[in-house]
Design an enzyme around this catalytic site. Structure first.
Site, PDB file in Angstrom:
ATOM      1  N   HIS A 153      38.655  40.820   8.737  1.00  4.56           N
ATOM      2  CA  HIS A 153      39.070  41.978   7.959  1.00  4.56           C
ATOM      3  C   HIS A 153      38.339  42.090   6.629  1.00  4.56           C
ATOM      4  O   HIS A 153      38.227  43.193   6.087  1.00  4.56           O
ATOM      5  CB  HIS A 153      40.578  41.944   7.717  1.00  4.56           C
ATOM      6  CG  HIS A 153      41.377  42.364   8.901  1.00  4.56           C
ATOM      7  ND1 HIS A 153      41.733  41.491   9.906  1.00  4.56           N
ATOM      8  CD2 HIS A 153      41.887  43.567   9.265  1.00  4.56           C
ATOM      9  CE1 HIS A 153      42.428  42.143  10.826  1.00  4.56           C
ATOM     10  NE2 HIS A 153      42.539  43.400  10.469  1.00  4.56           N
ATOM     11  N   GLY A 154      37.871  41.008   6.083  1.00  2.42           N
ATOM     12  CA  GLY A 154      37.167  41.125   4.811  1.00  2.42           C
ATOM     13  C   GLY A 154      36.773  39.795   4.227  1.00  2.42           C
ATOM     14  O   GLY A 154      37.342  38.749   4.554  1.00  2.42           O
TER      15      GLY A 154
END
Length: 482
Positions: free
Chosen positions: A326-327
Site C-alpha cells: 500500500h505504500g
C-alpha cells in the site's frame, strides 16, 4: 483521468459509441479500440509513463510465448524469475527507492556511522501496483500451466491496460479476464443498464459519502494536536467510511463501466463492515488483492499447513507484504502487522473459516451476538485505519494516545450546520441501504430493482441530485497513490 470528472463524462460516451457502432462488432477492432482508449485514458495523467505499461506488456507477452515452447525446468524457472524481477524491479524503484535509502541512512546514523546518500525526486506512476500484479499473475499462471499463453498481442495489451480497472483494480486474473478478449462481444441492453446503475451507485459512494467524509477526516487528522479524544475518534470513523466509500465506489464504477463494453470484472467488496470477525473482513475487503496474495504468496509459502511457527510466519508475511504494497511508510507496515495479530487467534484456534455465510441471512436484524461481533470487528478495523491514515508513526501514536485519554469524554469539536447534519443523515442512510442490500451483488439493486418503474426512476434521480447537491470537494481516489 478521474471517474468523477467532466473529462471522463465526455470520454466514456465517445468510446462507447465508437466501440459498439463504429467497429461493427469486429473483435480485433474492438480490442484495438480498447488499447487506444486505455492508453489515452492513462496518458491523460502523464503520457510519459505509458512506456512502462508498454514495456511490461511486451516483456510478459514475450515470456509467455517463450514458456509455451520451453520444457526445460531450469529455463522455465529462469523465464518466470525474469518476469518477476523486471516487474517487481520497476515497482520497487518507483515506489520504494527513497524509503529504503532514508531508512538505510537512519540505520547507519543510529550506530554512529553517518553516511551520505541521495534520494531522487521520483513520481509514482498511477496504478503501477495494480497492473504490475495483473501481469505477474499471467506469467505465473502460464508457468504453472494453468493458462495457455496469449498469441494475440493486441488482446493481451487490452488485458493489461483495460482502462476501467487500470489504475485501481480490481486486480484481475489472466485465467478469468484474458479469455474475454478472445470471445465475440455483442451489445446487451440489460447488462448496459445494470452497468449504468452500478456506475451511479459508485459515484454516490465516492462523491457523496467518501468526499464528504474526507473533508471531516482531513480536517481532524491534519489538526489532531488541537483536537480532543472524542473528536479524534470521530475522525477515525469518518476515515473508515471515506476509504470504504472511495475504494468500493471506484470498484463499482470500474465494474459498471466494464459491463457497458461486455466485460465482467470480479467483485472487489462484499459489505466488509458487516463482518463478524477479522477473517471474514479480509474475505470481503479488497477481494482481488487479498486473494492474489493468498494464491501467489500465502499458499506457495505453505499456507496454514505445517507447524504453529510456520502458520505464524506465513500470516505475518502476507499481511506485512500487503501493508507494504500500500505504500512506502512504516505506518502501512504496522497496519499490516496489526491485522496479522488480529488474524492469528482465529487461525491458531481453527476459527478463521467460521463465518462463510451472510450475516443475518433472511432476517431484518442480526442477533445480539452477531451485532456485538460486527461492532467489535469494526472497532478493530477502525483502530488499524488510524495507522493507515497517519502521516508517520509519531502522528499515529499521538493520535491514539489522545483518544485513550480522559478527553474522550468531552464534546466533539464538530460544526453542526444544517448541511453537515444532512451529510451525516446521508451517511447513516447509506449504511442502512448497504445493510438492506447485503445479500445482493451491490446494495442498491436489492432495493430499487423490486420497485415499479416510476419509483425506480425517482430513486435514480434522487441519487443523481444528491451527487450534485451534496458532493464534497472533488478529490482523487485514495488508491491512486498506491
Amino acid at each position: 483521468m478521474l471517474f468523477n470528472s467532466l473529462d471522463f463524462a465526455i470520454f466514456l460516451p465517445i468510446v462507447f459509441i465508437l466501440y459498439w457502432f463504429v467497429t461493427n462488432n469486429n473483435l480485433k477492432l474492438q480490442n484495438l479500440l480498447v488499447v487506444a482508449a486505455s492508453y489515452f485514458f492513462y496518458g491523460w495523467w502523464d503520457w510519459r509513463f505509458l512506456s512502462l505499461i508498454i514495456f511490461s506488456t511486451v516483456v510478459d507477452y514475450s515470456i509467455g510465448l517463450a514458456l509455451k515452447s520451453e520444457e526445460n525446468k531450469i529455463k522455465r524457472k529462469a523465464l518466470l524469475w525474469t518476469s518477476i524481477l523486471i516487474n517487481i524491479g520497476f515497482l520497487g524503484f518507483f515506489k520504494y527507492y527513497n524509503f529504503f535509502i532514508d531508512n538505510f541512512i537512519t540505520a547507519f546514523s543510529f550506530f554512529g556511522l553517518p553516511i551520505k546518500a541521495n534520494t531522487l525526486n521520483i513520481i509514482l506512476p498511477v496504478g503501477i501496483s495494480f497492473y504490475t500484479f495483473q501481469t505477474l499473475s499471467y506469467s505465473i499462471d502460464v508457468y504453472r500451466r494453468k493458462l495457455e499463453p496469449a498469441n494475440d498481442f493486441i488482446a493481451f495489451s487490452a488485458f493489461v491496460s483495460f482502462f476501467p480497472q487500470l489504475v485501481a483494480g480490481p486486480i484481475e486474473r489472466a485465467t478469468n479476464f484474458l479469455p474475454q478478449f478472445y470471445n465475440k462481444r455483442v451489445f446487451d441492453y440489460s447488462k448496459a443498464v445494470d452497468g449504468m446503475r452500478q456506475i451511479l451507485w459508485g459515484l454516490f459512494k465516492k462523491i457523496v459519502i467518501a468526499d464528504n467524509c474526507a473533508e471531516f477526516a482531513n480536517q481532524i487528522f491534519n489538526n489532531s494536536a488541537d483536537m480532543n479524544g472524542s473528536t479524534l475518534l470521530l475522525g477515525a470513523l469518518f476515515f473508515a467510511f471515506q476509504i470504504y466509500g472511495d475504494f468500493s465506489g471506484y470498484s463499482d464504477i470500474a465494474i459498471g463501466t466494464a459491463r457497458l463494453f461486455g466485460f465482467s470484472l470480479m467483485r472487489n467488496f462484499a459489505f466488509p463492515y458487516f463482518s463478524r470477525d477479522i477473517a471474514e473482513f479480509w474475505r470481503r475487503w479488497h477481494i482481488s488483492l487479498s486473494t492474489w496474495f493468498r494464491d501467489y504468496l500465502y499458499v506457495p509459502l505453505g499456507g496454514s499447513h505445517g507447524g504453529t511457527l510456520m502458520k505464524i510466519r506465513n500470516i505475518f508475511i502476507i499481511f506485512i507484504v500487503s501493508g507494504f504494497w500500500h505504500g512506502a511508510n512504516w505506518t502501512f507496515i504496522v497496519w499490516g502487522a496489526l491485522n496479522a495479530i488480529y488474524f492469528l487467534p482465529l487461525l491458531l484456534t481453527n476459527n478463521n473459516r467460521n463465518n462463510l455465510d451472510i450475516v443475518a441471512q433472511g432476517r431484518l436484524l442480526p442477533s445480539l451476538k452477531e451485532f456485538f461481533q460486527i461492532l467489535f470487528t469494526f472497532a478493530l478495523t477502525v483502530f488499524a485505519w488510524i495507522f493507515f491514515r497517519a502521516e508517520n508513526m509519531q502522528h499515529a501514536f499521538s493520535y491514539i494516545s489522545e483518544i485513550f485519554s480522559t478527553s474522550i469524554f468531552e464534546t466533539p469539536i464538530f460544526p453542526t450546520t444544517t448541511k453537515n447534519l444532512a451529510k451525516i443523515f446521508l451517511i447513516v442512510l447509506f449504511i442502512l441501504i448497504e445493510w438492506k442490500g447485503r445479500e445482493s451483488q451491490y446494495a442498491i439493486a436489492d432495493i430499487v430493482l423490486r420497485w415499479k418503474r416510476p419509483l425506480r426512476y425517482a430513486a435514480y434521480y434522487a441519487i443523481a441530485i444528491a451527487i450534485f447537491w451534496f458532493g464534497g470537494n472533488k478529490q482523487e481516489f485514495i488508491y491512486f497513490q498506491f
